[in-house]
Write a protein that holds these residues in place. Structure first.
Motif, PDB file in Angstrom:
ATOM      1  N   MET A  44       0.829  -1.201   0.000  1.00 32.88           N
ATOM      2  CA  MET A  44       0.000   0.000   0.000  1.00 32.88           C
ATOM      3  C   MET A  44       0.861   1.248   0.000  1.00 32.88           C
ATOM      4  SD  MET A  44      -3.239  -0.717   2.492  1.00 32.88           S
ATOM      5  CE  MET A  44      -3.956   0.819   1.922  1.00 32.88           C
ATOM      6  N   GLN A  45       0.353   2.288  -0.661  1.00 35.22           N
ATOM      7  CA  GLN A  45       1.042   3.569  -0.669  1.00 35.22           C
ATOM      8  C   GLN A  45       0.739   4.304   0.634  1.00 35.22           C
ATOM      9  OE1 GLN A  45       3.126   5.261  -3.162  1.00 35.22           O
ATOM     10  NE2 GLN A  45       3.344   3.068  -3.482  1.00 35.22           N
ATOM     11  N   VAL A  46       1.783   4.793   1.294  1.00 35.44           N
ATOM     12  CA  VAL A  46       1.621   5.552   2.531  1.00 35.44           C
ATOM     13  C   VAL A  46       2.243   6.925   2.306  1.00 35.44           C
ATOM     14  CG1 VAL A  46       2.061   5.649   4.999  1.00 35.44           C
ATOM     15  CG2 VAL A  46       1.770   3.430   3.878  1.00 35.44           C
ATOM     16  N   SER A  47       1.389   7.939   2.165  1.00 32.98           N
ATOM     17  CA  SER A  47       1.891   9.290   1.915  1.00 32.98           C
ATOM     18  C   SER A  47       2.496   9.868   3.189  1.00 32.98           C
ATOM     19  CB  SER A  47       0.755  10.197   1.433  1.00 32.98           C
ATOM     20  OG  SER A  47      -0.196  10.380   2.468  1.00 32.98           O
ATOM     21  N   ASP A  48       3.273  10.920   3.051  1.00 33.73           N
ATOM     22  CA  ASP A  48       3.873  11.576   4.218  1.00 33.73           C
ATOM     23  C   ASP A  48       2.786  12.108   5.147  1.00 33.73           C
ATOM     24  OD1 ASP A  48       6.388  11.038   3.264  1.00 33.73           O
ATOM     25  OD2 ASP A  48       6.645  13.006   2.308  1.00 33.73           O
ATOM     26  N   GLU A  49       1.681  12.588   4.532  1.00 31.12           N
ATOM     27  CA  GLU A  49       0.577  13.110   5.344  1.00 31.12           C
ATOM     28  C   GLU A  49      -0.070  11.993   6.151  1.00 31.12           C
ATOM     29  OE1 GLU A  49      -3.734  15.399   4.796  1.00 31.12           O
ATOM     30  OE2 GLU A  49      -2.414  15.064   3.061  1.00 31.12           O
ATOM     31  N   MET A  50      -0.300  10.845   5.515  1.00 34.15           N
ATOM     32  CA  MET A  50      -0.867   9.699   6.229  1.00 34.15           C
ATOM     33  C   MET A  50       0.063   9.229   7.344  1.00 34.15           C
ATOM     34  SD  MET A  50      -2.345   7.412   3.061  1.00 34.15           S
ATOM     35  CE  MET A  50      -2.654   5.995   4.126  1.00 34.15           C
ATOM     36  N   ARG A  51       1.353   9.144   7.025  1.00 36.44           N
ATOM     37  CA  ARG A  51       2.332   8.682   8.006  1.00 36.44           C
ATOM     38  C   ARG A  51       2.373   9.596   9.232  1.00 36.44           C
ATOM     39  NH1 ARG A  51       6.445   5.140   7.000  1.00 36.44           N
ATOM     40  NH2 ARG A  51       6.065   5.377   4.751  1.00 36.44           N
ATOM     41  N   ALA A  52       2.253  10.922   8.971  1.00 39.82           N
ATOM     42  CA  ALA A  52       2.310  11.883  10.072  1.00 39.82           C
ATOM     43  C   ALA A  52       1.116  11.733  11.017  1.00 39.82           C
ATOM     44  CB  ALA A  52       2.368  13.303   9.518  1.00 39.82           C
ATOM     45  N   ARG A  53      -0.015  11.277  10.496  1.00 37.77           N
ATOM     46  CA  ARG A  53      -1.218  11.131  11.313  1.00 37.77           C
ATOM     47  C   ARG A  53      -1.269   9.803  12.068  1.00 37.77           C
ATOM     48  NH1 ARG A  53      -6.019  13.326   7.237  1.00 37.77           N
ATOM     49  NH2 ARG A  53      -5.343  15.526   7.174  1.00 37.77           N
ATOM     50  N   MET A  54      -0.453   8.863  11.625  1.00 42.04           N
ATOM     51  CA  MET A  54      -0.480   7.532  12.246  1.00 42.04           C
ATOM     52  C   MET A  54       0.346   7.506  13.539  1.00 42.04           C
ATOM     53  SD  MET A  54      -0.007   4.934   9.033  1.00 42.04           S
ATOM     54  CE  MET A  54      -1.229   4.815   7.744  1.00 42.04           C
ATOM     55  N   PRO A  55      -0.074   6.702  14.500  1.00 42.85           N
ATOM     56  CA  PRO A  55       0.759   6.527  15.696  1.00 42.85           C
ATOM     57  C   PRO A  55       2.034   5.776  15.341  1.00 42.85           C
ATOM     58  CG  PRO A  55      -1.076   4.979  15.702  1.00 42.85           C
ATOM     59  CD  PRO A  55      -1.312   5.922  14.553  1.00 42.85           C
ATOM     60  N   LYS A  56       3.101   6.052  16.058  1.00 48.69           N
ATOM     61  CA  LYS A  56       4.368   5.363  15.804  1.00 48.69           C
ATOM     62  C   LYS A  56       4.266   3.884  16.163  1.00 48.69           C
ATOM     63  CE  LYS A  56       6.636   9.036  14.489  1.00 48.69           C
ATOM     64  NZ  LYS A  56       7.099   9.180  13.084  1.00 48.69           N
ATOM     65  N   ALA A  57       3.482   3.593  17.185  1.00 51.58           N
ATOM     66  CA  ALA A  57       3.352   2.200  17.628  1.00 51.58           C
ATOM     67  C   ALA A  57       2.007   2.006  18.313  1.00 51.58           C
ATOM     68  CB  ALA A  57       4.477   1.825  18.585  1.00 51.58           C
ATOM     69  N   VAL A  58       1.400   0.858  18.069  1.00 51.09           N
ATOM     70  CA  VAL A  58       0.161   0.466  18.732  1.00 51.09           C
ATOM     71  C   VAL A  58       0.458  -0.801  19.530  1.00 51.09           C
ATOM     72  CG1 VAL A  58      -2.242  -0.259  18.443  1.00 51.09           C
ATOM     73  CG2 VAL A  58      -1.249   1.456  16.894  1.00 51.09           C
ATOM     74  N   LYS A  59       0.265  -0.740  20.840  1.00 49.33           N
ATOM     75  CA  LYS A  59       0.622  -1.873  21.702  1.00 49.33           C
ATOM     76  C   LYS A  59      -0.613  -2.539  22.276  1.00 49.33           C
ATOM     77  CE  LYS A  59       5.201  -0.159  22.962  1.00 49.33           C
ATOM     78  NZ  LYS A  59       6.160   0.103  24.068  1.00 49.33           N
ATOM     79  N   THR A  60      -0.586  -3.858  22.314  1.00 52.07           N
ATOM     80  CA  THR A  60      -1.674  -4.657  22.884  1.00 52.07           C
ATOM     81  C   THR A  60      -1.056  -5.745  23.758  1.00 52.07           C
ATOM     82  OG1 THR A  60      -2.949  -4.333  20.849  1.00 52.07           O
ATOM     83  CG2 THR A  60      -3.751  -6.004  22.390  1.00 52.07           C
ATOM     84  N   ASN A  61      -1.669  -5.976  24.905  1.00 53.98           N
ATOM     85  CA  ASN A  61      -1.209  -7.029  25.812  1.00 53.98           C
ATOM     86  C   ASN A  61      -2.037  -8.294  25.620  1.00 53.98           C
ATOM     87  OD1 ASN A  61       0.795  -5.446  27.182  1.00 53.98           O
ATOM     88  ND2 ASN A  61      -0.876  -4.393  28.235  1.00 53.98           N
ATOM     89  N   PHE A  62      -1.368  -9.440  25.684  1.00 55.13           N
ATOM     90  CA  PHE A  62      -2.019 -10.736  25.571  1.00 55.13           C
ATOM     91  C   PHE A  62      -1.558 -11.636  26.716  1.00 55.13           C
ATOM     92  CE2 PHE A  62      -2.014  -8.953  21.372  1.00 55.13           C
ATOM     93  CZ  PHE A  62      -3.198  -9.380  20.785  1.00 55.13           C
ATOM     94  N   GLU A  63      -2.376 -12.645  27.008  1.00 61.92           N
ATOM     95  CA  GLU A  63      -2.024 -13.581  28.079  1.00 61.92           C
ATOM     96  C   GLU A  63      -2.232 -15.016  27.619  1.00 61.92           C
ATOM     97  OE1 GLU A  63      -2.895 -13.583  32.752  1.00 61.92           O
ATOM     98  OE2 GLU A  63      -4.673 -14.073  31.568  1.00 61.92           O
ATOM     99  N   LEU A  64      -1.222 -15.832  27.858  1.00 63.20           N
ATOM    100  CA  LEU A  64      -1.325 -17.272  27.639  1.00 63.20           C
ATOM    101  C   LEU A  64      -1.491 -17.944  28.996  1.00 63.20           C
ATOM    102  CD1 LEU A  64      -0.993 -19.877  25.857  1.00 63.20           C
ATOM    103  CD2 LEU A  64       1.438 -19.781  26.467  1.00 63.20           C
ATOM    104  N   LEU A  65      -2.620 -18.617  29.195  1.00 60.84           N
ATOM    105  CA  LEU A  65      -2.818 -19.450  30.378  1.00 60.84           C
ATOM    106  C   LEU A  65      -2.625 -20.897  29.967  1.00 60.84           C
ATOM    107  CD1 LEU A  65      -5.984 -17.876  32.105  1.00 60.84           C
ATOM    108  CD2 LEU A  65      -3.574 -17.533  32.685  1.00 60.84           C
ATOM    109  N   PHE A  66      -1.881 -21.672  30.756  1.00 62.21           N
ATOM    110  CA  PHE A  66      -1.640 -23.059  30.380  1.00 62.21           C
ATOM    111  C   PHE A  66      -1.708 -23.980  31.587  1.00 62.21           C
ATOM    112  CE2 PHE A  66       2.499 -21.272  31.422  1.00 62.21           C
ATOM    113  CZ  PHE A  66       3.144 -22.269  32.133  1.00 62.21           C
ATOM    114  N   THR A  67      -2.171 -25.196  31.322  1.00 62.13           N
ATOM    115  CA  THR A  67      -2.142 -26.277  32.298  1.00 62.13           C
ATOM    116  C   THR A  67      -1.309 -27.408  31.692  1.00 62.13           C
ATOM    117  OG1 THR A  67      -4.120 -27.393  31.439  1.00 62.13           O
ATOM    118  CG2 THR A  67      -4.477 -25.640  33.063  1.00 62.13           C
ATOM    119  N   ALA A  68      -1.339 -28.562  32.307  1.00 63.57           N
ATOM    120  CA  ALA A  68      -0.582 -29.697  31.765  1.00 63.57           C
ATOM    121  C   ALA A  68      -1.184 -30.216  30.461  1.00 63.57           C
ATOM    122  CB  ALA A  68      -0.516 -30.822  32.795  1.00 63.57           C
TER     123      ALA A  68
END
Length: 304
Positions: A44-68
């Motif tokens: 995809m084409q990402v213009s400088d204007e689009m890039r400037a409006r985007m967040p530098k990073a989007v973070k999400t937390n996940f959890e793995l629960l495990f048993t035997a």
């Protein structure tokens, strides 16, 4: 002698208890996405204007629960301490999304290598059989396919054509084993590289465009898992790294885990991969107002 015997028995009891405890617990993961890099990687084409409006990073937390015997993996969010003790904690989110890249719940049964995906689509909760592999996602469309022909993009009075034009057809995946090792959350991990090779015209010349993803796995935990089921070769994957997205295990806690927390919900509508693909293709046609769209296709895998 009696005292020595009692001491030895006590030590053995503590050892067995510690080993039993390590068969269940929770691993916290953090996923970081660079939206601009992810879009650019799909063609995809990402213009400088689009890039400037985007967040530098989007973070999400996940959890793995495990048993035997089982495990579950899903998004989590920080919550306030309901007992008023401060410190907060992590709470599991019921955030099921059916679209490409959407957050899902994954449930694993170790004995028969069974994996099911749970997600919401059109106000219905579905359950779909899956598997761990190096493979093409089941999603019937993605941003790369939507921009398959790399049509010119217009930004204001300027029209640009991508220098990279991906050719029709699925990419080839190549798995390269390496000798690299490192510790993640105190566990010994090995590295493999998954190469996605796509045919494209680059400035008018035929080229292979290669995207590399590093997958770090450990065999110390004794079960098979990956935060992305489409990036797995063996063991428990604790990190997946590429230029647009990184998912990394941040901590591990050995503790008792309830069986209900690692069991897929029973009140969900079964759906096959083919049925899901048709639904997504139809949804995409309605969204785009018709027209031909190429869906996800099987990709060949080469393991070196």
């Amino acid at each position: 002698m009696k005292k020595i015997f009692v001491a030895v028995v006590g030590m053995l009891t503590l050892t067995f208890a510690a080993q039993a405890q390590k068969k269940s617990g929770a691993i916290q993961f953090e996923s970081t996405i660079d939206p601009a890099a992810t879009m650019a990687a799909t063609g995809m084409q990402v213009s400088d204007e689009m890039r400037a409006r985007m967040p530098k990073a989007v973070k999400t937390n996940f959890e793995l629960l495990f048993t035997a015997t089982n495990a579950s993996y899903m998004p989590v969010e920080e919550i306030e301490d309901s007992n008023g003790g401060g410190g907060g904690g992590m709470g599991r989110m019921m955030m099921r999304m059916g679209g490409a890249g959407g957050a899902r719940e994954y449930y694993y049964a170790f004995a028969d290598q069974k994996l099911v995906e749970v997600f919401d689509l059109s106000d219905t909760t579905y359950v779909m059989q899956g598997k761990l592999a190096v493979a093409n996602p089941v999603q019937a469309f993605n941003m790369a396919n939507r921009n398959q022909n790399n049509a010119p993009t217009t930004n204001g009075n300027t029209t640009t054509i991508s220098a990279v034009q991906f050719l029709p057809g699925p990419p080839t995946l190549e798995v390269v084993k390496t000798e690299e090792t490192k510790k993640i959350i105190g566990l010994n991990c090995n590295k493999v590289i998954v190469k996605s090779i796509r045919k494209a015209k680059v400035l008018g010349e035929d080229k292979d465009v290669i995207d590399e993803t590093a997958v770090w796995y450990t065999n110390d935990l004794g079960f098979s898992f990956s935060p992305d089921p489409n990036f797995w070769t063996e063991g428990t994957v604790l990190a997946i790294e590429n230029k647009g997205k990184t998912t990394m295990a941040k901590s591990i806690e050995y503790r008792n885990v309830s069986a209900k927390d690692v069991t897929a919900p029973k009140k969900a509508t079964p759906i096959t991969a083919d049925e899901y693909k048709v639904k997504m293709e139809n949804m995409m046609k309605r969204f785009s107002g018709g027209g031909n769209r190429q869906g996800g296709q099987p990709r060949s895998v080469i393991i070196n």
